[in-house]
Motif scaffolding. Structure first.
Motif, PDB file in Angstrom:
ATOM      1  N   ALA A 156     -28.826  11.471 -33.896  1.00  0.00           N
ATOM      2  CA  ALA A 156     -27.685  12.335 -33.596  1.00  0.00           C
ATOM      3  C   ALA A 156     -26.552  11.590 -32.897  1.00  0.00           C
ATOM      4  O   ALA A 156     -25.382  11.912 -33.088  1.00  0.00           O
ATOM      5  N   ILE A 157     -26.876  10.576 -32.069  1.00  0.00           N
ATOM      6  CA  ILE A 157     -25.775   9.891 -31.395  1.00  0.00           C
ATOM      7  C   ILE A 157     -25.195   8.766 -32.255  1.00  0.00           C
ATOM      8  O   ILE A 157     -24.234   8.110 -31.856  1.00  0.00           O
ATOM      9  N   VAL A 166     -19.030  11.438 -28.593  1.00  0.00           N
ATOM     10  CA  VAL A 166     -20.310  10.882 -28.160  1.00  0.00           C
ATOM     11  C   VAL A 166     -20.080  10.029 -26.919  1.00  0.00           C
ATOM     12  O   VAL A 166     -19.028   9.417 -26.757  1.00  0.00           O
ATOM     13  N   THR A 167     -21.072   9.995 -26.033  1.00  0.00           N
ATOM     14  CA  THR A 167     -20.966   9.113 -24.881  1.00  0.00           C
ATOM     15  C   THR A 167     -22.328   8.483 -24.585  1.00  0.00           C
ATOM     16  O   THR A 167     -23.358   9.145 -24.712  1.00  0.00           O
ATOM     17  N   ILE A 216     -17.686   6.867 -30.191  1.00  0.00           N
ATOM     18  CA  ILE A 216     -17.766   6.998 -28.736  1.00  0.00           C
ATOM     19  C   ILE A 216     -16.431   7.400 -28.139  1.00  0.00           C
ATOM     20  O   ILE A 216     -15.407   6.788 -28.424  1.00  0.00           O
ATOM     21  N   LYS A 217     -16.471   8.442 -27.309  1.00  0.00           N
ATOM     22  CA  LYS A 217     -15.264   8.826 -26.589  1.00  0.00           C
ATOM     23  C   LYS A 217     -15.070   7.900 -25.402  1.00  0.00           C
ATOM     24  O   LYS A 217     -13.976   7.448 -25.117  1.00  0.00           O
ATOM     25  N   LYS A 218     -16.148   7.647 -24.696  1.00  0.00           N
ATOM     26  CA  LYS A 218     -16.079   6.818 -23.502  1.00  0.00           C
ATOM     27  C   LYS A 218     -17.485   6.344 -23.174  1.00  0.00           C
ATOM     28  O   LYS A 218     -18.449   7.083 -23.349  1.00  0.00           O
ATOM     29  N   GLY A 238     -24.842  12.894 -26.071  1.00  0.00           N
ATOM     30  CA  GLY A 238     -24.880  11.537 -25.542  1.00  0.00           C
ATOM     31  C   GLY A 238     -26.176  11.209 -24.845  1.00  0.00           C
ATOM     32  O   GLY A 238     -27.070  12.045 -24.726  1.00  0.00           O
ATOM     33  N   ALA A 239     -26.264   9.958 -24.375  1.00  0.00           N
ATOM     34  CA  ALA A 239     -27.429   9.511 -23.619  1.00  0.00           C
ATOM     35  C   ALA A 239     -27.147   9.735 -22.148  1.00  0.00           C
ATOM     36  O   ALA A 239     -26.032   9.525 -21.692  1.00  0.00           O
TER      37      ALA A 239
END
Lengths: 371, 265, 290
Positions: A156-157, A166-167, A216-218, A238-239
């Motif tokens: 999913a990420i 996603v982060t 990735i957003k950040k 995200g993780a």
């Protein structure tokens, strides 16, 4: 004009002298600690200070690397204790930054689960360089309203479906998470341990992360980064650590976390004492305090991790019903074995070969990945 | 003079810039009353519950005191060293004159992280213990130039004949300084000192490297931002500091406006 | 006794110069310059991969790594271009503001404006940057306002655009003050003379006011450019996935990798950039306008 200035200067000097005299007085000593965010909450620190007279000052660090650097900064001796994870503890032991302690002096040591009394990440040659504290997984955090269906895999990420939302942590050790995913989804690579990667396996992990980058957003470096990202709609998956989940849920954000089917990386933390500390007395008092069942339970619930003291389970359920099972405090060994705990990657793979990527390469690759 | 249209247009521009400058400030002050500890828009609710804990927070109090002490000491050092340097450069023509200006502006022109890393290694090498004095040294490096420039600019506007006249009238060096020179530069010292104090009080990059385990207020604030649990306390502290500093800043502005001695226009 | 010393100092000017200048110069050289020199010398050393202890053997490895790996060039270019963008933005915003303050506002208004410009410097830099996060978030103040105005939401949270806005905001007072000082110094007689010679508003601005204000603008630009060039906190708080600045790489190298030599090597980049910038600024007279 001049007279007024002198009067002003004199007043200022007097004002500063008074509190300067008062502030430096201390009763039982001060512990300067390096800790993960959420590890030194007033909930258990205030009673500690009241009981022992030792005050606690915490400097927060967001990664094991930071902790190692801080411990060594200024020639060492700036900090008394550090809550090091497994990927920092051995570096600190071999760098002679921490000292051995006598666990028999800690009353609750005998209540620790067998796996936590002398784990390899803090016990070397029979010497105990600190006390195991708590442990937990790196979880998959998702927004229950925006992520449907409920994710079951780390895929999913890496899914373009969530592009720009996603982060993941800003930490070179995150490469191990990519390696873990490949371990289960591309067995042909032959990855046996996500921290022991030869150059082929390493390249595959980096390639996966490069594919993930546009999504990735950040890369979150501070726990509050991720909290803000999820709360304000900038990230939906995200993780994460359970600390963020607990904070977000308390702030009424629609999030949940889980461990996907591929398993997860995790951390086993040890409170270690600096080799140059001047407050051994307070340090030992802290170790005794932090390992009592009540404090273990409080911290476990607050952060969302699992205590090492087997007596904490009952208290956890008293504080928050069902929390003992929720955080797997009552079935540790089985659950424990499926988590791949952080450890420092070294060139010596441990399987007879010596061509694994050492941590310096991980750090360089991570900087280059971020660009 | 300028046309009426220009004046109005400029006035509107000033208004817009002020809005730009103060929207974040208003946000900070508003969120000191946030009922949730996580910042999100719109505000979750209003409450004053954070004021008490923030003011009585011992970590915050210690950090605040350290910041005030460090800023005061750094400003004092900057006042002495900065004015001495500006006098030296103003009065005498010599070979390395411009080099001195260059030297003093370096700490502000180079990234703070370079100063921080350099001083950190240097202090570690000399086995200095990190704390108030290492912080002060770090801050003094960039505070000196602020005072230096203010005083130098003022000295350039002061006719040198004043000093000579004083000497002709029988005053010795010290008396001339006390009764003639010092009053002319006093307001430059105040405005330079105030700016230096503000820079030192709010500095975080160099301080991270020179403070050791100590916390100045900005370092405490960064720790709270990391934690994300007590953010409204940070807003409360900033709100109160702003409210308290309006008075000294306004006062300093009144003091430095026109010193009758120097009306040249 | 006092008079004798005073007289001696008055006659022997160099002695007085020495007495005045040696404390600051010595202090600076022995502490700041020495520390800087030691730092840049260490750029030629390396660290042991496991223990992270410095190995004092001369090598150009760090510089080779910087040259060969394109990431570092990307980071440097990104930092310099955003610093330039911030400087230009602040100059454009500050000039009309400073002009109004210096030449149109009545003394009472001017005093108030002065205080209003200085006051934000007392609200913690960190708190102000953090407030911008709230404003620029997906559900933040900016998008809420745009929504109320019927406009589409802006997707600028955690991007380089966000960093540009925040940096321009934070350093604006540092640009306004020197420009104001420069504009305030222009004697009214110059403007009148220009008008007498037939220069209309814009011509006067272009040929008389701007050149005289230029040292102030350049002085302000030293602050905005160098402060943006060296910052690493705003990228961490407001930046996105591809927002690394030179400061971040240097900071991570020290904090994450304990590799001070590499950090020092990369720090040579902003050192050179600022060195060149200062030389140009000196040419344009900025040192008299700081």
């Amino acid at each position: 004009m001049t007279k007024r200035m002198w009067a002003l200067v004199a007043t200022l000097a007097v004002c500063l002298a008074f509190p300067a005299a008062g502030v430096t007085k201390q009763h039982g000593g001060t512990l300067n600690m390096i800790a993960w965010e959420g590890y030194t909450q007033p909930q258990w620190v205030k009673p500690f200070t009241k009981k022992t007279g030792c005050t606690v000052h915490a400097k927060y660090a967001g990664s094991s690397d930071e902790m190692v650097t801080l411990m060594r900064s200024g020639g060492g001796g700036q900090y008394d204790m550090v809550s090091a994870s497994g990927d920092a503890s051995l570096r600190l032991i071999f760098g002679k930054d921490v000292q051995a302690i006598d666990p028999s002096k800690i009353p609750d040591y005998k209540n620790f689960g067998k796996a936590f009394q002398s784990p390899s990440n803090n016990t070397v040659d029979g010497k105990h360089y600190g006390l195991s504290l708590q442990w937990g997984p790196n979880t998959l955090l998702y927004n229950t309203k925006k992520v449907k269906p409920v994710p079951t895999s780390w895929a999913a990420i890496y899914d373009p479906k969530y592009k720009g939302k996603v982060t993941v942590p800003d930490n070179p050790i995150q490469i191990a998470d990519a390696a873990l995913y490949l371990m289960k989804t591309k067995p042909s690579l032959g990855i046996k341990d996500p921290y022991e990667l030869n150059s082929n396996q390493f390249k595959a992990a980096i390639d996966l992360l490069k594919k993930q980058k546009p999504l990735i957003k950040k890369y979150w470096g501070l726990a509050s980064d991720e909290i803000d990202l999820f709360k304000n709609g900038d990230a939906v998956i995200g993780a994460s650590w359970p600390y963020q989940t607990n904070t977000l849920v308390a702030a009424k954000a629609p999030v949940k976390d889980l461990i996907p089917k591929e398993g997860a990386t995790g951390w086993l933390d040890t409170w270690m004492v600096s080799a140059k500390t001047k407050n051994m007395d307070c340090a030992m008092k802290w170790l005794s305090w932090i390992s009592t069942p009540t404090v273990q339970a409080q911290q476990a619930i607050y952060f969302g991790e699992t205590p090492v003291n087997s007596k904490a389970c009952a208290i956890m359920d008293k504080l928050s019903k069902g929390s003992c099972a929720q955080y797997h405090a009552n079935a540790p060994l089985q659950y424990f074995k499926q988590i791949h705990f952080w450890k420092t990657p070294v060139a010596d793979c441990g399987n007879g070969q010596k061509d694994c990527m050492d941590y310096t390469k991980w750090q360089q690759a991570w900087t280059q990945l971020k660009g | 003079m300028e046309t009426r249209a220009t004046r109005i247009a400029l006035g509107v521009w000033v208004g817009l810039v002020l809005v730009f400058l103060y929207v974040p400030i208003v946000v900070i002050c508003l969120y000191a009353f946030n009922s949730s500890n996580v910042q999100s828009w719109p505000i979750a609710g209003l409450t004053t519950k954070w004021f008490g804990p923030a003011i009585h927070n011992p970590d915050m109090q210690q950090a605040l005191w350290l910041s005030l002490k460090a800023a005061a000491l750094a400003t004092a050092a900057a006042l002495v060293l900065g004015s001495a340097a500006s006098f030296g450069v103003h009065r005498f023509r010599f070979f390395g004159r411009e080099a001195i200006s260059f030297l003093l502006v370096l700490p502000i022109a180079l990234p703070g992280i370079i100063t921080g890393m350099a001083l950190n290694s240097y202090f570690a090498f000399w086995k200095t213990s990190f704390g108030l004095w290492t912080i002060v040294v770090g801050h003094a490096t960039f505070c000196v130039v602020v005072v230096y420039n203010n005083v130098l600019a003022r000295l350039r506007r002061v006719p040198g004949s004043l000093t000579e006249a004083s000497m002709d009238l029988g005053a010795d060096g010290l008396q001339t300084f006390r009764y003639v020179t010092f009053p002319t530069i006093s307001t430059a010292l105040i405005s330079g000192g105030l700016l230096a104090f503000a820079l030192s009080f709010d500095e975080v990059i160099v301080t991270t490297f020179t403070a050791g385990a100590q916390n100045t207020l900005p370092i405490w604030i960064f720790g709270q931002i990391r934690l994300g649990q007590q953010l409204p306390q940070v807003n409360v502290v900033v709100f109160l500091i702003l409210a308290l500093t309006i008075i000294p800043v306004a006062l300093a502005q009144r003091l430095t406006r026109e010193s009758g001695i120097l009306r040249t226009e | 006794m006092r008079r004798r010393i005073g007289g001696a100092l008055w006659r022997h000017q160099p002695l007085k110069a020495l007495a005045l200048l040696s404390p600051p110069v010595l202090a600076f050289t022995l502490v700041y310059i020495a520390a800087l020199a030691a730092l840049f010398v260490s750029a030629f050393w390396t660290v042991d991969p496991f223990t992270s202890l410095t190995i004092h053997s001369w090598t150009l490895d760090n510089f080779r790594e910087l040259w060969n790996e394109p990431t570092y060039r990307t980071v440097a270019l990104r930092t310099i271009s955003i610093a330039a963008a911030v400087t230009i933005t602040d100059a454009i915003i500050a000039f009309p503001f400073a002009y109004y303050m210096a030449r149109i506002a009545k003394p009472h208004t001017r005093a108030i404006l002065f205080v209003l410009v200085l006051l934000p410097l007392w609200a913690s830099y960190l708190a102000r940057v953090y407030a911008w996060r709230l404003i620029l978030n997906s559900n933040g103040l900016l998008n809420w306002t745009l929504d109320k105005l019927g406009l589409p939401p802006a997707n600028i949270a955690y991007t380089n655009t966000a960093m540009w806005i925040v940096f321009s905001y934070i350093w604006l007072p540092f640009m306004i003050l020197p420009v104001y000082a420069a504009l305030e110094r222009i004697p009214h007689s110059y403007i009148e003379a220009s008008r007498d010679l037939g220069g209309k508003g814009f011509r006067t601005l272009r040929s008389v006011i701007l050149p005289l204000a230029l040292p102030g603008i350049v002085a302000g630009s030293i602050f905005t450019f160098s402060l943006t060039l060296g910052d690493y906190i705003t990228p961490v708080l407001v930046g996105g996935a591809s927002s690394q600045f030179i400061g971040n790489v240097v900071y991570d190298s020290v904090n994450q990798s304990s590799n001070l030599p590499f950090a020092a090597a990369f720090a040579v980049v902003p050192l050179c950039v600022m060195g060149i910038y200062l030389l140009i600024a000196r040419r344009l007279g900025a040192f008299e306008a700081l």
